[in-house]
Design an enzyme around this catalytic site. Structure first.
Site, PDB file in Angstrom:
ATOM      1  CD  GLU A  33     -36.656  31.923  27.183  1.00 21.02           C
ATOM      2  OE1 GLU A  33     -35.771  31.851  28.033  1.00 21.02           O
ATOM      3  OE2 GLU A  33     -37.597  31.109  27.106  1.00 21.02           O
ATOM      4  NE  ARG A 262     -45.115  22.881  20.499  1.00 19.01           N
ATOM      5  CZ  ARG A 262     -44.473  23.873  21.099  1.00 19.01           C
ATOM      6  NH1 ARG A 262     -45.075  24.618  22.004  1.00 19.01           N
ATOM      7  NH2 ARG A 262     -43.229  24.141  20.798  1.00 19.01           N
ATOM      8  CE  LYS A 272     -36.896  28.775  21.567  1.00 16.39           C
ATOM      9  NZ  LYS A 272     -37.179  30.174  21.904  1.00 16.39           N
TER      10      LYS A 272
HETATM   11  P1  ATP Z   1     -39.323  25.622  21.818  1.00 16.70           P
HETATM   12  O1  ATP Z   1     -40.282  24.729  22.554  1.00 16.70           O
HETATM   13  O2  ATP Z   1     -39.003  25.176  20.451  1.00 16.70           O
HETATM   14  O3  ATP Z   1     -38.106  25.945  22.612  1.00 16.70           O
HETATM   15  P2  ATP Z   1     -40.675  27.941  22.693  1.00 16.70           P
HETATM   16  O4  ATP Z   1     -42.143  27.877  22.719  1.00 16.70           O
HETATM   17  O5  ATP Z   1     -39.954  27.794  23.974  1.00 16.70           O
HETATM   18  O6  ATP Z   1     -40.127  26.952  21.587  1.00 16.70           O
HETATM   19  P3  ATP Z   1     -40.565  30.756  22.350  1.00 16.70           P
HETATM   20  O7  ATP Z   1     -39.426  31.581  21.931  1.00 16.70           O
HETATM   21  O8  ATP Z   1     -41.035  30.870  23.733  1.00 16.70           O
HETATM   22  O9  ATP Z   1     -40.168  29.258  22.010  1.00 16.70           O
HETATM   23  O10 ATP Z   1     -41.767  30.898  21.324  1.00 16.70           O
HETATM   24  C1  ATP Z   1     -42.235  32.116  20.798  1.00 16.70           C
HETATM   25  C2  ATP Z   1     -43.633  31.922  20.303  1.00 16.70           C
HETATM   26  O11 ATP Z   1     -43.654  30.923  19.279  1.00 16.70           O
HETATM   27  C3  ATP Z   1     -44.550  31.450  21.408  1.00 16.70           C
HETATM   28  O12 ATP Z   1     -45.731  32.227  21.358  1.00 16.70           O
HETATM   29  C4  ATP Z   1     -44.800  30.008  21.072  1.00 16.70           C
HETATM   30  O13 ATP Z   1     -46.080  29.604  21.479  1.00 16.70           O
HETATM   31  C5  ATP Z   1     -44.656  29.970  19.558  1.00 16.70           C
HETATM   32  N1  ATP Z   1     -44.238  28.645  19.108  1.00 16.70           N
HETATM   33  C6  ATP Z   1     -43.127  27.965  19.460  1.00 16.70           C
HETATM   34  N2  ATP Z   1     -43.102  26.738  18.903  1.00 16.70           N
HETATM   35  C7  ATP Z   1     -44.223  26.640  18.151  1.00 16.70           C
HETATM   36  C8  ATP Z   1     -44.783  25.610  17.320  1.00 16.70           C
HETATM   37  N3  ATP Z   1     -44.168  24.445  17.143  1.00 16.70           N
HETATM   38  N4  ATP Z   1     -45.958  25.867  16.703  1.00 16.70           N
HETATM   39  C9  ATP Z   1     -46.582  27.049  16.859  1.00 16.70           C
HETATM   40  N5  ATP Z   1     -46.113  28.048  17.631  1.00 16.70           N
HETATM   41  C10 ATP Z   1     -44.953  27.858  18.270  1.00 16.70           C
HETATM   42 MG    MG Z   2     -40.089  29.033  25.655  1.00 14.94          MG
END
Ligand code: ATP
Ligand code: MG
Length: 553
Positions: A33, A262, A272
């Site tokens: 995102e 994760r 983020k």
């Molecule tokens: P955050 O929780 O840090 O805001 P998010 O999951 O909301 O991260 P996205 O932009 O939606 O961020 O993530 C893009 C991809 O990266 C998704 O498929 C998510 O599952 C993966 N991802 C995000 N954080 C991790 C992590 N700590 N370990 C593995 N994969 C991750």
């Molecule tokens: Mg997200």
């Protein structure tokens, strides 16, 4: 890198699907995102998704980069550009396969209409609070909305009017009609569309209804013919709804969702939202501050992309949630740079060494190997002069036990050059050693220690005549505790006040002329990188990537 003989469970599933002919090839996606910069957690997902595509390239496998930009209020183009740059830096390429989930708004809408026509979705007018309340909990079944059984025609008409902008936010939502008594609360008629009178960066004001993530995501995957949709464990309980959406909508393909754990790192915050807070409140210098776990931060810190990939490989893919020691990441960085980085000399805490039997105004050219084990890295030249800089802590007025470096009357080898013998020293008004005097032993350069001379150590040095002053930033962990998120006063309360120390150091002249992002080992001190943003040839700025050994404990 395939030194693990055993495939992880996801690669195992894919191998089986390819062998059985269920799929001719595999198509994965990385779906960020665009509401912030990528961090080291994302690297795990990138290495998994793009890695699988690379490994199966022979069958035409590929990985899509898809911006999940269905939420109008949060996205910014700055983030889109940074995400692309970070994925490329990590060494991956989406080729032609760059997508924006907002390009499919019409498709989600058609799917929603399809559900309504089949009696599988309805417009509800309960408030968000009422909807939440009526969904019940683990022990109590949900209560059906009074609008649940309205006619499909009525919902169709209302949904069209929602799209036309006839309602205010919160006056109506579209809900999937599944099972208000399901043991999985996700399945108790989840909301799939809501009204948001918001401007979208891609579609402008064309829409005022937006699909919920859980509804849009499987449709995005299906639209792109994704075969294996890999996501983190928190989506496991959403999987039944993912499958329900795929089963009940007019989709061109049937992707399969598979969850993995994760990446969590100690001494780090990874959300983020929290990283944005650090940036917005000026607690760090920006998203690319070298103390940040963002990919742009660790890049600027000097972590090589290959070391990050090796780290992700070593962490592996499992279903077990855990916390990885950040020391493992630092280990991979050292391990990579140990072979990849040339050696140079720099003095961080300088004290002057005067060689009294060296004629003033003369210098001797010395050729040094750039790497102790890799002759292919070549050599460089440094000049030996009467006055040099050495590290203050390489001298002790009264040497303690097992200190083999300089002290009154002692010998030490100047790295790559002669042996010198300390003949005296000066102190300043504050009692700090300000100058050390010595004599060099002629004929000891490149030769064994002469008989009768005790010399057990070599120290690094920089010519006081030819050396160049450099700004050097010494970084330490951004947080003082292992689990900043659990700190009583919040993660901001445990920021390490000593996480950045800026000093002026003396470096070999050759170091002043390198390009930004050039890495080396300053001998005996650690690995350093020419700052990507502020280093200029002739005006060197270096960041310490990592010390030679773990000095934290
Ligand atoms: P955050 O929780 O840090 O805001 P998010 O999951 O909301 O991260 P996205 O932009 O939606 O961020 O993530 C893009 C991809 O990266 C998704 O498929 C998510 O599952 C993966 N991802 C995000 N954080 C991790 C992590 N700590 N370990 C593995 N994969 C991750
Ligand atoms: Mg997200």
């Amino acid at each position: 890198m395939s030194d693990t003989p055993k495939l992880d469970f996801i690669r195992e599933i894919i191998a089986v699907d390819l062998a059985s002919g269920k799929h001719a090839t595999t198509i994965t996606r990385f779906p960020p995102e665009p509401n912030g910069y990528l961090h080291i957690g994302h690297a795990k997902s990138i290495c998994l998704n793009f890695g699988i595509a690379q490994e199966n390239a022979a069958s035409g496998a590929r990985c899509h980069l898809r911006f999940d930009d269905t939420n109008p209020s949060k996205e910014e183009t700055e983030y889109v550009e940074s995400i692309k740059a970070d994925v490329k830096w990590l060494g991956f390429d989406w080729g032609e396969h760059l997508f924006f989930a907002s390009d499919y708004f019409e498709f989600y809408y058609e799917c929603a209409v399809h559900l309504i026509k089949n009696g599988l979705a309805y417009v509800d007018h309960q408030t968000p609070e009422q909807i939440k309340e009526s969904r019940g909990n683990l022990n109590v079944a949900g209560t059906p909305s009074p609008w649940r059984d309205r006619a499909a025609e009525e919902s169709l008409d209302l949904f069209a009017r929602m799209r036309a902008g006839e309602f205010k936010e919160g006056e109506a939502v579209l809900r999937a009609k599944i099972d208000m008594a399901s043991p999985n609360i996700v399945m108790r008629d989840p909301v799939i569309y809501r009204i948001m009178h918001a401007h979208h960066h891609n579609t402008g004001d064309a829409w005022c209804i937006y699909p919920m993530y859980d509804f849009a995501h499987p449709l995005e995957d299906a639209k792109e013919h994704i075969t294996h949709s890999l996501c983190t464990l928190e989506f496991e309980i959403h999987r039944p709804f993912y499958d329900w959406t795929i089963d009940n909508c007019p989709v061109p393909a049937k992707p399969r969702q598979i969850e993995f754990s994760r990446l969590n790192l100690n001494y780090t915050v990874m959300s983020k939202r929290k990283l944005l807070q650090l940036v917005k409140e000026g607690l760090v210098g920006g998203w690319d501050d070298p103390r940040m776990p963002s990919l742009s931060g660790i890049r600027r810190r000097g972590y090589p992309a290959a070391a990050v990939r090796n780290f992700c490989h070593r962490v592996g893919i499992t279903k077990f949630d855990g916390i990885t020691d950040v020391a493992l990441l630092e280990f991979e960085v050292r391990d990579h740079l140990n072979t990849a980085a040339p050696r140079r000399m720099a003095v961080l805490d300088p004290v002057k060494l005067v060689i009294e039997n060296w004629p003033a105004g003369t210098s001797e050219d010395i050729e040094l190997d750039n790497h102790p084990k890799d002759p292919a890295m070549g050599t460089r030249h440094v000049a030996m002069t009467r006055e040099l800089w050495i590290e203050a802590d390489d001298f002790q007025e009264e040497p303690e036990k097992k200190f083999y470096r300089l002290g009154p009357g002692r010998h030490v080898r100047l790295r790559g050059a002669h042996i010198v013998k300390c003949t005296g020293f000066e102190k300043d008004a504050a009692g700090k050693v300000s100058e050390i005097r010595c004599e060099y032993l002629p004929g000891t350069m490149g030769a064994d220690t002469p008989e009768g001379v005790q010399c057990k150590a070599a120290i690094h040095w920089v010519s006081a005549v030819h050396g160049v002053a450099a700004e050097v930033r010494l970084y330490d962990r951004l947080f003082t505790v292992e689990d900043p998120d659990a700190a009583e006063g919040g993660f901001v309360s445990v920021i390490n006040p000593d996480s950045l120390k800026t000093i002026t150091a003396w470096v070999e002249p050759s170091v002043a002329e390198v390009e930004p992002e050039w890495s080396c080992q300053f001998e005996r001190l650690g690995y350093f990188v020419a700052d990507r943003v502020q280093h200029l040839p002739g005006k060197p700025v270096f960041n310490r990537t990592v010390a030679l050994r773990d000095s934290w404990k």
